[in-house]
Design a protein around this motif. Structure first.
Motif, PDB file in Angstrom:
ATOM      1  N   GLU A 199      40.922  25.304  60.578  1.00 27.89           N
ATOM      2  CA  GLU A 199      41.381  25.625  61.942  1.00 27.89           C
ATOM      3  C   GLU A 199      42.232  26.861  61.554  1.00 27.89           C
ATOM      4  OE1 GLU A 199      42.852  21.807  62.967  1.00 27.89           O
ATOM      5  OE2 GLU A 199      44.549  23.197  62.398  1.00 27.89           O
ATOM      6  N   LEU A 200      42.384  27.778  60.040  1.00 28.42           N
ATOM      7  CA  LEU A 200      42.609  28.808  60.708  1.00 28.42           C
ATOM      8  C   LEU A 200      41.292  30.019  60.131  1.00 28.42           C
ATOM      9  CD1 LEU A 200      45.566  28.511  58.109  1.00 28.42           C
ATOM     10  CD2 LEU A 200      45.741  29.643  59.984  1.00 28.42           C
TER      11      LEU A 200
ATOM     12  N   GLU B 124      53.444  31.023  50.365  1.00 29.44           N
ATOM     13  CA  GLU B 124      54.308  29.709  49.323  1.00 29.44           C
ATOM     14  C   GLU B 124      55.001  30.286  47.964  1.00 29.44           C
ATOM     15  OE1 GLU B 124      51.612  25.814  49.174  1.00 29.44           O
ATOM     16  OE2 GLU B 124      50.796  27.122  47.805  1.00 29.44           O
ATOM     17  N   SER B 125      54.092  31.498  47.951  1.00 33.92           N
ATOM     18  CA  SER B 125      55.006  32.105  46.380  1.00 33.92           C
ATOM     19  C   SER B 125      56.312  32.656  47.421  1.00 33.92           C
ATOM     20  CB  SER B 125      54.447  32.541  45.881  1.00 33.92           C
ATOM     21  OG  SER B 125      53.978  34.360  46.249  1.00 33.92           O
ATOM     22  N   GLN B 126      56.541  33.013  48.641  1.00 35.39           N
ATOM     23  CA  GLN B 126      57.689  33.506  49.207  1.00 35.39           C
ATOM     24  C   GLN B 126      58.534  32.780  49.636  1.00 35.39           C
ATOM     25  OE1 GLN B 126      58.199  36.933  48.830  1.00 35.39           O
ATOM     26  NE2 GLN B 126      56.431  36.632  47.117  1.00 35.39           N
ATOM     27  N   GLY B 127      57.837  31.313  49.418  1.00 33.81           N
ATOM     28  CA  GLY B 127      58.778  30.259  50.672  1.00 33.81           C
ATOM     29  C   GLY B 127      59.250  30.317  51.738  1.00 33.81           C
ATOM     30  N   LEU B 128      57.748  31.166  52.413  1.00 36.83           N
ATOM     31  CA  LEU B 128      56.995  31.295  53.491  1.00 36.83           C
ATOM     32  C   LEU B 128      56.891  30.344  54.601  1.00 36.83           C
ATOM     33  CD1 LEU B 128      56.569  35.490  53.864  1.00 36.83           C
ATOM     34  CD2 LEU B 128      58.922  33.758  54.487  1.00 36.83           C
ATOM     35  N   CYS B 129      55.880  29.456  53.344  1.00 37.99           N
ATOM     36  CA  CYS B 129      54.991  27.667  54.096  1.00 37.99           C
ATOM     37  C   CYS B 129      54.938  26.685  52.936  1.00 37.99           C
ATOM     38  CB  CYS B 129      54.202  28.440  54.741  1.00 37.99           C
ATOM     39  SG  CYS B 129      52.363  28.270  53.298  1.00 37.99           S
ATOM     40  N   ARG B 130      54.863  25.730  53.333  1.00 38.62           N
ATOM     41  CA  ARG B 130      54.655  24.896  51.803  1.00 38.62           C
ATOM     42  C   ARG B 130      52.817  24.286  52.678  1.00 38.62           C
ATOM     43  NH1 ARG B 130      56.154  19.720  54.226  1.00 38.62           N
ATOM     44  NH2 ARG B 130      57.425  19.707  55.688  1.00 38.62           N
ATOM     45  N   ARG B 131      52.460  23.305  51.818  1.00 40.71           N
ATOM     46  CA  ARG B 131      51.913  22.348  52.037  1.00 40.71           C
ATOM     47  C   ARG B 131      51.488  20.838  51.715  1.00 40.71           C
ATOM     48  NH1 ARG B 131      46.546  25.087  49.136  1.00 40.71           N
ATOM     49  NH2 ARG B 131      47.406  27.296  48.459  1.00 40.71           N
TER      50      ARG B 131
ATOM     51  N   ARG C  57      42.453  16.483  53.366  1.00 46.23           N
ATOM     52  CA  ARG C  57      42.498  18.370  53.504  1.00 46.23           C
ATOM     53  C   ARG C  57      44.062  18.281  53.689  1.00 46.23           C
ATOM     54  NH1 ARG C  57      39.723  18.855  59.044  1.00 46.23           N
ATOM     55  NH2 ARG C  57      38.056  19.006  58.408  1.00 46.23           N
ATOM     56  N   GLU C  58      44.719  19.840  53.462  1.00 46.43           N
ATOM     57  CA  GLU C  58      45.871  19.932  53.065  1.00 46.43           C
ATOM     58  C   GLU C  58      45.711  20.262  54.698  1.00 46.43           C
ATOM     59  OE1 GLU C  58      45.743  22.433  49.709  1.00 46.43           O
ATOM     60  OE2 GLU C  58      46.971  21.022  48.786  1.00 46.43           O
ATOM     61  N   ARG C  59      47.525  20.985  54.963  1.00 48.34           N
ATOM     62  CA  ARG C  59      47.953  21.373  56.348  1.00 48.34           C
ATOM     63  C   ARG C  59      49.019  21.858  56.169  1.00 48.34           C
ATOM     64  NH1 ARG C  59      47.506  20.788  61.352  1.00 48.34           N
ATOM     65  NH2 ARG C  59      46.383  19.220  61.356  1.00 48.34           N
TER      66      ARG C  59
END
Length: 268
Positions: free
Chosen positions: A136-137, A156-163, A170-172
């Motif tokens: 989608e992205l 992810e490394s900045q803690g701004l999103c997660r999987r 498929r990962e979201r």
């Protein structure tokens, strides 16, 4: 105030304004355009140091032509940049949604976030579900899977999103409602580190020396800011998970949340 796309003469005026060291607001005033229009134009076309009017104009024309050539393919979440479900849901103006996404991306870039990471973050943030899959992205942003993967790894490394595991294998990628609280708290911790480091310098350089006094003042300032940010973020955290009409923090900043209320409560 004029609307529509910037013209080539306007882009040349932007380039001249940047060369003269003018602020975005002043350039916008001279063009009779919103400051956000000028800011977005510069940031998406090389930034203040790399902006070139002719290249920016050609890039805009290319993007416009590419959008015209992209066929509408339904209204599913992964249906391509020009017809995503979030753009058309709730009677939204698709062009206004795309323009806002660019504005949001520009603001994130101005805060120090790299361009692709900012684009991915903004794209997820303005989706109604607050999450998108890699395909989608890729379709919405018209970039390669590798670009999306790299951007997500950074976020992810900045803690701004997660999987999270979506349908099948498929990962979201998810931006939680609490992400801004965590981001602000990380900023407060970084400021607290400045306090600690400055006070170490006071011990090394001497409390009564000019350098020591300067560092002590920096430490006092950073300590106050860090504590204020932490207190405010903790008290306001409920806003992030409340509907706007139900979030009521009136009086929330009048007292320390750590303090116990007086015994017996308030007198009636």
């Amino acid at each position: 105030m004029p609307g529509g796309r910037l013209t080539q003469p306007e882009r040349q005026q932007i380039a001249l304004g940047l060369a003269d060291g003018l602020a975005y607001a002043e350039i916008a005033r001279r063009l009779d355009r919103p400051t956000s229009t000028v800011t977005r134009e510069v940031m998406r076309n090389g930034g203040p140091a790399g902006y070139r009017a002719d290249l920016a104009h050609r890039a805009t024309e290319h993007r416009a032509q590419r959008r015209k050539q992209t066929p509408a393919r339904g209204t599913g979440a992964g249906t391509g940049r020009g017809s995503s479900v979030d753009e058309q849901a709730y009677g939204r103006d698709a062009e206004a949604v795309r323009a806002y996404e660019e504005t949001f991306t520009t603001v994130l870039m101005q805060s120090g976030m790299p361009k692709m990471m900012a684009r991915v973050m903004a794209c997820i943030m303005i989706s109604d579900q607050g999450s998108l899959t890699a395909p989608e992205l890729v379709q919405r942003l018209e970039v390669s899977p590798a670009s999306v993967s790299k951007a997500v790894a950074f976020l992810e490394s900045q803690g701004l999103c997660r999987r999270d595991r979506a349908e099948g294998r498929r990962e979201r990628y998810i931006v939680d409602d609490d992400v801004w609280y965590e981001s602000v708290m990380a900023s407060a911790r970084a400021t607290a580190q400045v306090t600690e480091t400055a006070r170490q310098g006071v011990g090394v350089l001497g409390r009564d020396t000019p350098a020591g006094i300067r560092l002590e003042n920096i430490a006092r300032f950073a300590d106050f800011v860090s504590e204020s940010i932490t207190r405010a973020a903790t008290q306001a955290r409920a806003i992030l998970t409340s509907r706007p009409q139900t979030a009521d923090l009136s009086g929330a900043f009048d007292e320390d949340p750590e303090e116990e209320p007086p015994a017996g409560g308030a007198a009636s």
